[in-house]
Design a protein around this motif. Sequence first.
Motif, short mmCIF file in Angstrom:
data_model
loop_
_atom_site.label_atom_id
_atom_site.label_comp_id
_atom_site.label_asym_id
_atom_site.label_seq_id
_atom_site.Cartn_x
_atom_site.Cartn_y
_atom_site.Cartn_z
N SER A 160 24.84 26.33 42.72
CA SER A 160 26.60 25.90 42.49
C SER A 160 27.09 27.47 42.42
O SER A 160 28.13 27.75 42.37
CB SER A 160 26.52 26.10 40.77
N GLY A 161 26.15 28.13 43.37
CA GLY A 161 26.40 29.87 43.21
C GLY A 161 26.26 30.74 42.46
O GLY A 161 26.80 31.90 42.03
N TYR A 162 25.91 30.09 40.72
CA TYR A 162 25.99 31.04 39.73
C TYR A 162 24.99 32.09 40.02
O TYR A 162 24.15 31.15 40.10
CB TYR A 162 25.83 30.15 38.34
N ALA A 163 25.18 33.76 39.27
CA ALA A 163 23.62 34.41 39.67
C ALA A 163 22.84 33.82 38.15
O ALA A 163 23.42 34.42 37.84
CB ALA A 163 24.46 35.66 40.60
N LEU A 164 22.02 34.32 38.96
CA LEU A 164 20.64 34.13 38.13
C LEU A 164 20.92 35.55 36.60
O LEU A 164 21.54 37.23 37.29
CB LEU A 164 19.39 34.53 38.62
N PRO A 165 21.42 35.45 35.60
CA PRO A 165 21.72 36.43 35.04
C PRO A 165 20.71 37.09 34.73
O PRO A 165 19.47 37.75 34.07
CB PRO A 165 22.49 35.86 33.24
N ALA A 166 20.68 38.44 33.14
CA ALA A 166 19.43 39.01 32.45
C ALA A 166 18.73 38.41 31.84
O ALA A 166 19.10 37.08 31.46
CB ALA A 166 20.00 40.29 32.26
N LYS A 167 17.33 38.13 32.07
CA LYS A 167 16.79 37.51 31.11
C LYS A 167 17.21 38.30 29.60
O LYS A 167 17.36 39.55 29.04
CB LYS A 167 15.33 37.96 31.22
N PRO A 168 17.08 36.82 29.21
CA PRO A 168 17.25 36.93 27.88
C PRO A 168 16.63 37.77 26.30
O PRO A 168 15.29 38.07 26.54
CB PRO A 168 17.42 36.45 26.62
N VAL A 169 16.35 39.11 25.49
CA VAL A 169 15.64 39.60 24.48
C VAL A 169 15.47 38.55 23.23
O VAL A 169 16.38 38.37 23.17
CB VAL A 169 16.09 41.10 24.62
N ILE A 170 14.56 38.29 23.14
CA ILE A 170 14.70 37.33 21.64
C ILE A 170 14.57 38.28 20.41
O ILE A 170 14.23 39.39 20.61
CB ILE A 170 13.45 36.72 21.77
N ASP A 171 15.87 37.40 19.70
CA ASP A 171 16.38 38.37 18.50
C ASP A 171 15.17 36.97 17.45
O ASP A 171 15.44 36.66 16.64
CB ASP A 171 17.11 37.81 18.12
N PRO B 125 17.28 34.11 21.71
CA PRO B 125 18.41 33.48 22.90
C PRO B 125 17.25 33.05 23.93
O PRO B 125 16.21 34.02 24.10
CB PRO B 125 19.62 34.60 23.17
N TYR B 126 17.79 32.00 24.63
CA TYR B 126 16.61 31.44 25.90
C TYR B 126 17.68 31.67 26.66
O TYR B 126 17.34 31.89 28.29
CB TYR B 126 16.10 30.54 25.51
N PHE B 127 19.40 32.11 26.74
CA PHE B 127 19.95 32.49 27.41
C PHE B 127 21.66 32.99 27.46
O PHE B 127 21.73 32.86 26.05
CB PHE B 127 20.86 30.59 28.23
N LEU B 128 22.05 33.96 27.66
CA LEU B 128 23.23 34.77 27.78
C LEU B 128 24.31 34.20 28.78
O LEU B 128 24.32 34.60 30.06
CB LEU B 128 22.73 36.46 28.43
N ALA B 129 25.21 33.46 28.08
CA ALA B 129 26.51 33.00 28.82
C ALA B 129 27.40 33.82 28.32
O ALA B 129 27.46 34.82 27.60
CB ALA B 129 26.40 31.85 28.77
N GLY B 130 28.73 34.13 28.49
CA GLY B 130 30.00 34.01 28.57
C GLY B 130 31.03 33.16 28.87
O GLY B 130 31.05 32.26 29.74
N GLN B 131 32.21 32.90 27.88
CA GLN B 131 33.21 31.74 28.37
C GLN B 131 33.99 32.14 28.95
O GLN B 131 34.45 33.45 29.85
CB GLN B 131 34.39 32.17 26.99
#
Length: 278
Positions: A265-276, A124-130
Amino acid sequence: MKLKFLAAPAAALLLAGSVAGCSGASAKSKTVEASAQNGHLTIGISFDRPGLGIKSPDGTFKGFDVDVARYVASKLGVQESSITWKEATPAQRESLIQNGQVDYVVNTYSINDARKEKVAFAGPYFLAGQSLLVRADNTDITGPESLNGGKKLCSVTGSTPAQNIKKNYSKDAQLQEYDTPSACVEALKSGAVDAMTTDDIQLAGYAAANPGKVKLVGKTFSKENYGIGLKKDDTSGRAKINDAIQSMIDDGSWAKAFQSNIGPSGYALPAKPVIDRY
């Protein structure tokens, strides 16, 4: 003579059909590297997601997904002037890849086993959540469980978030599907639906674009790994795109793209993804 006169157009039709057939077969079997070596890429993105992939009135494109797509293309040797941007709605993504209408898709494309049966994923290039988006004056929807009681929940046709809520949180929520996320936002603002669900980074973009009208509520309740979709059997292309994503993370371009597109938007920078690298 008559037979010869009739045979010519028939032969032309047969030739055209043959060429078209070869062209279609070629498009379907084309790899990412083959397209890049020919100096051109067609990339599927969203045209209407603020902060991620949006088409400006002047015909240019911007957003985090767009920056990721550009970076990968540059690592493949293709500059933006040689990219054709094609709109890839959630319901279209697999078919566009399978039919060879795009070389790869960068559009909030969550990696899951069902999709892996049809396409391959780099990243992945980004980790999000619903999460949930509601009208700014709403106070009774605070999380997925509060959608019980027949509240109307909007999601995009072909996506999985609404089914997750229906299955695991609010079984009597009324699902309303729209073709695009923007259509869901408009339905929410007009009162046609009570809430919209998709991933938090996407909702943050809409909240930023509609201040005082909609807002995010509750905590995230899923983990979504965004990948770059490409043809299922394009193993070499997947490896090249994975290398490009890793390079983008390592050289700081990934964080820079996030801050410039989503940071306001104020959305904080999340953890860097680890490529699978499956």
